[in-house]
Write an enzyme that holds these catalytic residues in place. Structure first.
Site, PDB file in Angstrom:
ATOM      1  N   TYR A   1       0.822  -1.213   0.000  1.00 48.79           N
ATOM      2  CA  TYR A   1       0.000   0.000   0.000  1.00 48.79           C
ATOM      3  C   TYR A   1       0.856   1.262   0.000  1.00 48.79           C
ATOM      4  O   TYR A   1       0.604   2.195   0.762  1.00 48.79           O
ATOM      5  CB  TYR A   1      -0.945  -0.002   1.220  1.00 48.79           C
ATOM      6  CG  TYR A   1      -2.154  -0.885   0.992  1.00 48.79           C
ATOM      7  CD1 TYR A   1      -3.229  -0.420   0.258  1.00 48.79           C
ATOM      8  CD2 TYR A   1      -2.192  -2.180   1.491  1.00 48.79           C
ATOM      9  CE1 TYR A   1      -4.334  -1.223   0.022  1.00 48.79           C
ATOM     10  CE2 TYR A   1      -3.282  -3.001   1.255  1.00 48.79           C
ATOM     11  CZ  TYR A   1      -4.358  -2.509   0.522  1.00 48.79           C
ATOM     12  OH  TYR A   1      -5.437  -3.307   0.290  1.00 48.79           O
TER      13      TYR A   1
ATOM     14  N   TYR B   1     -14.150  -4.052   3.501  1.00 48.09           N
ATOM     15  CA  TYR B   1     -12.780  -4.507   3.245  1.00 48.09           C
ATOM     16  C   TYR B   1     -12.559  -5.777   4.050  1.00 48.09           C
ATOM     17  O   TYR B   1     -12.753  -5.796   5.266  1.00 48.09           O
ATOM     18  CB  TYR B   1     -11.746  -3.438   3.649  1.00 48.09           C
ATOM     19  CG  TYR B   1     -10.340  -3.943   3.431  1.00 48.09           C
ATOM     20  CD1 TYR B   1      -9.813  -4.051   2.145  1.00 48.09           C
ATOM     21  CD2 TYR B   1      -9.552  -4.379   4.499  1.00 48.09           C
ATOM     22  CE1 TYR B   1      -8.531  -4.554   1.939  1.00 48.09           C
ATOM     23  CE2 TYR B   1      -8.276  -4.881   4.298  1.00 48.09           C
ATOM     24  CZ  TYR B   1      -7.776  -4.966   3.009  1.00 48.09           C
ATOM     25  OH  TYR B   1      -6.519  -5.473   2.790  1.00 48.09           O
TER      26      TYR B   1
ATOM     27  N   ASP C   1     -16.646 -10.773  10.224  1.00 50.59           N
ATOM     28  CA  ASP C   1     -15.206 -10.538  10.058  1.00 50.59           C
ATOM     29  C   ASP C   1     -14.760  -9.569  11.152  1.00 50.59           C
ATOM     30  O   ASP C   1     -14.931  -8.363  11.037  1.00 50.59           O
ATOM     31  CB  ASP C   1     -14.934  -9.958   8.661  1.00 50.59           C
ATOM     32  CG  ASP C   1     -13.462  -9.594   8.473  1.00 50.59           C
ATOM     33  OD1 ASP C   1     -12.680  -9.743   9.431  1.00 50.59           O
ATOM     34  OD2 ASP C   1     -13.109  -9.158   7.364  1.00 50.59           O
TER      35      ASP C   1
ATOM     36  N   LYS D   1      -5.049 -10.011  13.514  1.00 51.38           N
ATOM     37  CA  LYS D   1      -4.547  -8.740  14.072  1.00 51.38           C
ATOM     38  C   LYS D   1      -4.301  -8.835  15.582  1.00 51.38           C
ATOM     39  O   LYS D   1      -3.240  -9.283  16.006  1.00 51.38           O
ATOM     40  CB  LYS D   1      -5.498  -7.591  13.744  1.00 51.38           C
ATOM     41  CG  LYS D   1      -5.484  -7.240  12.244  1.00 51.38           C
ATOM     42  CD  LYS D   1      -6.139  -5.902  11.992  1.00 51.38           C
ATOM     43  CE  LYS D   1      -6.273  -5.548  10.538  1.00 51.38           C
ATOM     44  NZ  LYS D   1      -5.130  -4.912   9.939  1.00 51.38           N
TER      45      LYS D   1
HETATM   46  C1  LIG Z   1     -11.988  -6.344   8.587  1.00 56.22           C
HETATM   47  C2  LIG Z   1     -10.712  -6.847   8.002  1.00 56.22           C
HETATM   48  N1  LIG Z   1     -10.674  -8.080   7.472  1.00 56.22           N
HETATM   49  C3  LIG Z   1      -9.550  -8.589   6.943  1.00 56.22           C
HETATM   50  C4  LIG Z   1      -8.394  -7.843   6.902  1.00 56.22           C
HETATM   51  C5  LIG Z   1      -7.156  -8.411   6.275  1.00 56.22           C
HETATM   52  O1  LIG Z   1      -6.235  -8.754   7.257  1.00 56.22           O
HETATM   53  P1  LIG Z   1      -4.699  -8.973   6.848  1.00 56.22           P
HETATM   54  O2  LIG Z   1      -4.159  -7.630   6.526  1.00 56.22           O
HETATM   55  O3  LIG Z   1      -4.087  -9.561   8.080  1.00 56.22           O
HETATM   56  O4  LIG Z   1      -4.674  -9.908   5.704  1.00 56.22           O
HETATM   57  C6  LIG Z   1      -8.378  -6.554   7.433  1.00 56.22           C
HETATM   58  C7  LIG Z   1      -7.175  -5.735   7.393  1.00 56.22           C
HETATM   59  O5  LIG Z   1      -7.150  -4.571   7.679  1.00 56.22           O
HETATM   60  C8  LIG Z   1      -9.574  -6.043   7.990  1.00 56.22           C
HETATM   61  O6  LIG Z   1      -9.646  -4.806   8.494  1.00 56.22           O
END
Ligand SMILES: Cc1ncc(COP(=O)(O)O)c(C=O)c1O
Length: 429
Positions: free
Chosen positions: A15, A142, A233, A262
């Site tokens: 990014y 996202y 998610d 995370k």
């Molecule tokens: C809600 C959500 N799902 C999935 C992801 C993707 O996670 P990763 O960056 O560990 O692949 C993110 C990343 O910011 C996210 O905010």
């Protein structure tokens, strides 16, 4: 060659626009809520290193857990083998998650946690002999950068180059009031929807778009009534970010699958988990009347795994992090930040600052939108100016266009929070 120049010559960053002459900041050390660059300059890590860090950098309990585990067992493949940290972590997760979850499938990042959830849903219906291929997702969502995760993400500049390769998804707008319930009802009643995926209560990358639990609850009950699996998610929102352990703790209705990453490891090592209800898992269990494929594998098997699935050191970090999260000190810190965020939002609303158009918060997440004559959102030109302004002040923030947000480590001090708030208010475009 200097470190920044060597970095520029040899490394491609995520990014990050590729621009002549622009160098990345070299961070050499981190402690608590602070990052230190190679010139010794100190920064407040106001977004917890891309929303991952929960308890501050270098927390002694997590460092110790990692060191002990690394000395005992560094890694073992997770097919045919298991290990104590993975077992203990699964027990702990199932204990803190709302009732009804039953099996933990490990992976190593948020995108894979989502990818696994989608594959579980598609194969669940396949194993049951029902062809359901539609997915419902939220506009501006996202969910990560792998193809499945991109497919269920809102179409944007992030996904533009890949659009021909993304599968078809029905997008609904969660900000559409009662209309969203009507659109959702029409879709699920068609009977071909495999699953509904959403970021519960906060759409992070969309600009910390916070929406009410009541709307989502209505969608979940419609989904349940129409046999649609629901995937929360919580890669971003999990582990205390919204003021409760999980964002789904704000809901009345249950979901079938939750995606975690995370903050799962305290934000220290890569780890993901996709946790599902027993009924989903049972659809993958062998049945004696089913034929094997001839190689000893069963057609109901979930064919998914990663080399670093359930890495023991990452699991040990996650156990230490969860123990910290359950402590009074941590819950008090989350409430402390939450209260100050609320007061700051109130201050913005009652003083009407000309530079700020709106502010919102939930738990430790706070977002402020700067007034702009351009279109709001990720591509707003004010972004670079904001980024440099905060970096100069020793604050790491990563604006989403004209929106700045904070997701600080829980250990951030009141003084540092006040300093960040003041810097937000003082920005002049
Ligand atoms: C809600 C959500 N799902 C999935 C992801 C993707 O996670 P990763 O960056 O560990 O692949 C993110 C990343 O910011 C996210 O905010």
């Amino acid at each position: 060659m200097s470190l920044p120049l060597s970095d520029k010559q040899n490394i491609w960053h995520p990014y990050t626009r590729i621009r002549q002459g622009e160098l990345n900041i070299v961070i050499e050390k981190a402690e608590g809520a602070y990052l230190f660059d190679s010139d010794g300059k100190r920064y407040i890590d106001a977004i917890g290193s891309w929303w991952v860090n929960l308890h501050g950098h270098g927390h002694p309990a997590i460092v110790k857990a990692i060191a002990n585990q690394a000395a005992k067992l560094d890694h073992i493949m997770f097919a045919g083998f298991t290990h104590p940290p993975a077992i203990k972590l699964a027990e702990m997760l199932l204990e803190v998650l709302p009732a009804g979850f039953s099996k933990v499938f490990y992976s190593d990042n948020g995108s894979t946690a989502v990818e696994i959830a989608l594959k579980m849903c598609f194969q669940y219906w396949h194993n049951k002999g029902r062809m359901k291929s539609k997915v419902i997702a939220l506009e501006n969502a996202y969910h990560g950068d792998t193809f499945g995760a991109m497919s269920v993400g809102g179409r944007s500049i992030f996904t533009q180059a890949f659009e021909p390769f993304l599968f078809d998804v029905e997008f609904i707008s969660i900000d559409d009031g009662q209309n969203v319930v009507e659109s959702f009802k029409n879709l699920v009643e068609k009977g071909n929807v495999a699953c509904f995926i959403f970021e519960p209560l906060v759409q992070g990358a969309a600009g910390m778009n916070i929406y009410p639990a009541a709307v989502l609850d209505e969608l979940l009950s419609l989904a349940k009534a129409n046999n649609v699996l629901c995937i929360a998610d919580e890669v971003f929102t999990g582990f205390g970010r919204t003021g409760k352990y999980f964002s789904i703790d704000h809901l009345q209705n249950k979901v079938d699958i939750i995606c975690l990453s995370k903050g799962l490891s305290g934000g220290v090592l890569p780890l993901g988990a996709t946790v599902c209800r027993e009924e989903i898992f049972q659809a993958f269990a062998e049945e004696s009347n089913l034929l094997n494929d001839g190689e000893g594998l069963n057609i109901r098997t979930f064919f998914h795994g990663h080399s670093f699935t359930a890495n023991p050191i990452a699991c040990a970090a996650a156990i230490a992090s969860l123990e910290l999260l359950k402590s009074k000190e941590c819950t008090d810190s989350i409430s402390r930040i939450e209260k100050q965020n609320q007061e700051f939002v109130q201050k913005i609303r009652s003083n009407s600052y000309p530079t700020i158009s709106t502010a919102r918060c939930l738990g430790i997440i706070l977002a402020v939108e700067y007034t702009t004559s351009e279109q709001t959102g990720y591509l707003n030109q004010i972004r670079d100016k904001l980024y440099v302004y905060f970096i100069d002040k020793g604050i790491v923030l990563r604006p989403l266009g004209n929106i700045v947000y904070i997701v600080p480590p829980n250990c951030i001090s009141d003084e540092d929070l006040a300093f960040v708030y003041e810097a937000i208010l003082s920005f002049q475009p």
